[in-house]
Each structure stands twice: as structure tokens, then as C-alpha cells.
Scaffold this active site. Structure first.
Site, mmCIF file in Angstrom:
data_model
loop_
_atom_site.group_PDB
_atom_site.id
_atom_site.type_symbol
_atom_site.label_atom_id
_atom_site.label_comp_id
_atom_site.label_asym_id
_atom_site.label_seq_id
_atom_site.Cartn_x
_atom_site.Cartn_y
_atom_site.Cartn_z
ATOM 1 N N CYS A 229 83.503 -58.200 -42.128
ATOM 2 C CA CYS A 229 83.843 -57.945 -43.534
ATOM 3 C C CYS A 229 83.045 -56.763 -44.062
ATOM 4 O O CYS A 229 81.864 -56.903 -44.407
ATOM 5 C CB CYS A 229 83.570 -59.189 -44.378
ATOM 6 S SG CYS A 229 83.981 -58.981 -46.127
ATOM 7 N N CYS B 94 81.892 -57.169 -47.685
ATOM 8 C CA CYS B 94 80.747 -58.076 -47.826
ATOM 9 C C CYS B 94 79.441 -57.408 -47.417
ATOM 10 O O CYS B 94 78.419 -57.547 -48.097
ATOM 11 C CB CYS B 94 80.947 -59.323 -46.964
ATOM 12 S SG CYS B 94 82.512 -60.175 -47.180
ATOM 13 N N ASP B 95 79.462 -56.703 -46.281
ATOM 14 C CA ASP B 95 78.220 -56.262 -45.653
ATOM 15 C C ASP B 95 78.013 -54.753 -45.605
ATOM 16 O O ASP B 95 76.948 -54.290 -45.196
ATOM 17 C CB ASP B 95 78.151 -56.810 -44.220
ATOM 18 C CG ASP B 95 78.206 -58.330 -44.194
ATOM 19 O OD1 ASP B 95 77.653 -58.951 -45.104
ATOM 20 O OD2 ASP B 95 78.814 -58.890 -43.253
#
Length: 331
Positions: free
Chosen positions: A156, A159-160
Site C-alpha cells: 500500500c 499507507c506507507d
């Protein structure tokens, strides 16, 4: 007494008692324990619906494989995925949710109350069912990929990606998702390699044009990942093989896999409407499925956003929809 009824042996009585003890009825059953499931449990419990939640194969969901979570509201200093999931679990239990370990292995939604089999053994019937089973990211299957999950390997970028600001990273995949991840990362990273096993991108023309117009994206066509390399601090490179069978080393600190997700919805296929890839279809603006009294939330019905915060929001919707549904029914 029925004189013609054969007497049951002690063994038969034992089997009958065992079968009865393996059945249980609840008002609201929640399957899944990520942000969607736990949020649904919090709202359902506060509405005095006495929810029972089964955690599934991965208690806490995908976030338990994430180290730092910086984009979930309410954690100004950030939080690890496992810590956040434990917080949500405790909050759900505080209001009376029964959180249990177990995996849903079969479903019968042909009649009410709906029946869910847990671990191929115990049958739970429920007046309302909330499906929050999530989706599983597809990985390449490399040992080194597993080794560095959460330490440079991610599924992701949204997300990261922030953790790799100004660094060189790679994205595996050639579809729309991979192109979207690559262009997102290109806005915060120094350089983005796209590792594509075919001599072309499978993405839509619009997404291909976006990639082509982004100067710091380099597409490596006809390349496959042989190994991800690193040390105690995390990923520092990847070894690829090109179309000629030659090995190529790239220096990266982040390795993002974007080859798709598999929604965990197989046991419901006989009853619930889904798209061609297995994502549950809900009535727009609600968590309602085509089966009355069955609701879906989180990544099992969301193939677009796949964020903890959107999953939590849809979990709230599912609990509210279930509460309203139960309020109109007489069981």
C-alpha cells in the site's frame, strides 16, 4: 411416553448433546477484526445489540503487518498497526462485545436466522450479519519478500509511501493500480522504478499517459524480481532478471507490490452479489447487500480506497444499518 419410539443409547445421547452444544444464536454476528469489524462492534455494542465478533485467520487484519501508521486520526505521534488494532479491540470489549478467536468456514444465508460455521465445527445463527472479512494483498511469493514485510516491503503506497520521502523505490505491476501507486510515489520520492514482467503496461491509456509524463518514473519492461535484499535496517535493493535472463541490481529502500488484492468473500458467493473479482456489492450509500439483514463493510466491499479510516467509517455504517434493520423486525 411414545411406546413406539426407540430408546437412544448413551452414545446417541452424547452425540445429540454435542451437536446442540455446538450451536449458538446471537443477535448480531460480526466476521472480521480489522478497523471495519472492530468499529462495527463498538457501535453495535453501544446500541445494546450484544455483538459477537470472530477475529478470523489474522486477528486485527492487514494493519497488524504494518509497522507505523501515521495517517489515522487521533494518533498525532503515529502508532503501530498492532497497537492500533489492540486499542480498537479493547474499546469494542469495553462496551460488551464478545471477541472470539475463530474463522468463518461456511455460510448458509438461504433463510433467517443466518447460519455461519466457525472452524468447520461450531454453528452460529444470527438475526443480523456484518461481513468485515477484508481483502488479502497478493504478493510475489518470495522468501525475501516475506522477510522484509513491514521493513521496506509494502502492498500500500498510500499507507506507507510517506516513510520513503526523497528516496528511491520500486513498484511491481503493470495495471492501473501499479500505475496509480507509482505516480503517487513519484510525488514524494526521488525515483520510482516500475517492474513490469510484460513488454507493455496493462493499464488504461490514461494511466499509461500519466506514467509516461512523470519524469522520475522509470519503467523496466520484461523484468522479474528474483530477490529483495537488505539488512537489519530494512530493504536496500532488489535483484531482477531481464528478458535475456541477465541479472540487474537496483538500489531502493522501498518495494511496493501492486499486483492486486483478493477479497475474502468465497464462502458467501452462493448468496451475496459480487463483482467479477469477488468484491461484495452494496447498495450505494449503505452497507446493505442483496440479502436482507446481511451487511458488508471494509475492504471486502471496497476496491478503490482500501484505507483504515474508510474501513472504520463503513464499519460504523454497517452497525447503524444493522441496528435500524433489527428495530423494524420481530424475531
Amino acid at each position: 411416553m411414545d411406546l413406539f419410539k426407540p430408546l437412544e443409547s448413551k452414545g446417541e445421547e452424547s452425540k445429540k448433546g454435542s451437536a446442540e452444544s455446538s450451536k449458538e444464536h446471537v443477535k448480531v454476528l460480526i466476521i472480521g477484526s480489522g478497523p471495519a469489524g472492530y468499529t462495527a462492534a463498538i457501535y453495535a455494542a453501544r446500541a445494546n445489540l450484544s455483538p459477537v465478533l470472530y477475529e478470523g485467520l489474522q486477528p486485527g487484519g492487514q494493519l497488524t503487518t504494518t509497522t507505523e501508521v501515521d495517517n489515522f486520526p487521533g494518533y498525532p505521534q503515529g502508532v503501530t498497526g498492532p497497537e492500533m488494532m489492540e486499542d480498537l479491540k479493547k474499546q469494542a470489549e469495553r462496551f460488551g462485545t464478545q471477541v472470539r478467536f475463530g474463522m468463518a468456514t461456511a455460510a448458509d444465508l438461504s433463510k433467517q436466522p443466518y447460519a455461519i460455521t466457525i472452524d468447520n465445527d461450531k454453528v452460529i445463527t444470527a438475526d443480523a450479519l456484518i461481513i468485515a472479512t477484508g481483502a488479502t494483498a497478493k504478493y510475489l511469493g518470495l522468501d525475501s519478500e516475506e522477510k522484509f514485510k513491514g521493513q521496506g516491503v509494502s502492498a500500500c503506497a498510500t499507507c506507507d509511501g510517506f516513510f520513503y520521502k526523497g528516496q528511491d523505490v520500486a513498484v511491481v505491476g503493470g495495471g492501473d493500480t501499479a500505475c496509480e501507486e507509482a505516480t503517487y510515489l513519484a510525488g514524494i520520492c526521488k525515483k520510482v522504478y516500475m517492474i513490469v514482467r510484460k513488454p507493455y503496461l496493462r493499464a488504461s491509456k490514461a494511466m499509461q499517459d500519466r506514467v509516461a509524463a512523470t519524469k522520475n518514473i522509470e519503467v523496466l519492461y520484461e523484468h522479474n524480481t528474483k530477490e529483495i535484499v537488505g539488512d537489519m535496517s530494512g530493504v536496500n535493493g532488489a535483484i531482477l532478471t531481464n528478458g535475456k535472463g541477465e541479472e540487474v541490481k537496483i538500489d531502493i529502500t522501498g518495494f511496493f507490490v501492486a499486483i492486486g488484492h483478493q477479497p475474502n468473500s468465497d464462502i458467501f458467493k452462493e448468496y451475496i452479489d459480487m463483482d467479477e473479482t469477488g468484491y461484495i456489492t452494496t447498495i450505494p450509500g449503505t452497507s446493505k447487500t442483496n440479502v436482507e439483514g446481511v451487511f458488508a463493510c471494509g475492504d471486502v466491499q471496497d476496491k478503490h480506497y482500501r484505507q483504515a479510516i474508510t474501513a472504520a467509517g463503513s464499519g460504523c455504517m454497517a452497525a447503524l444499518d444493522a441496528e435500524r434493520y433489527l428495530g423494524t423486525r420481530i424475531f
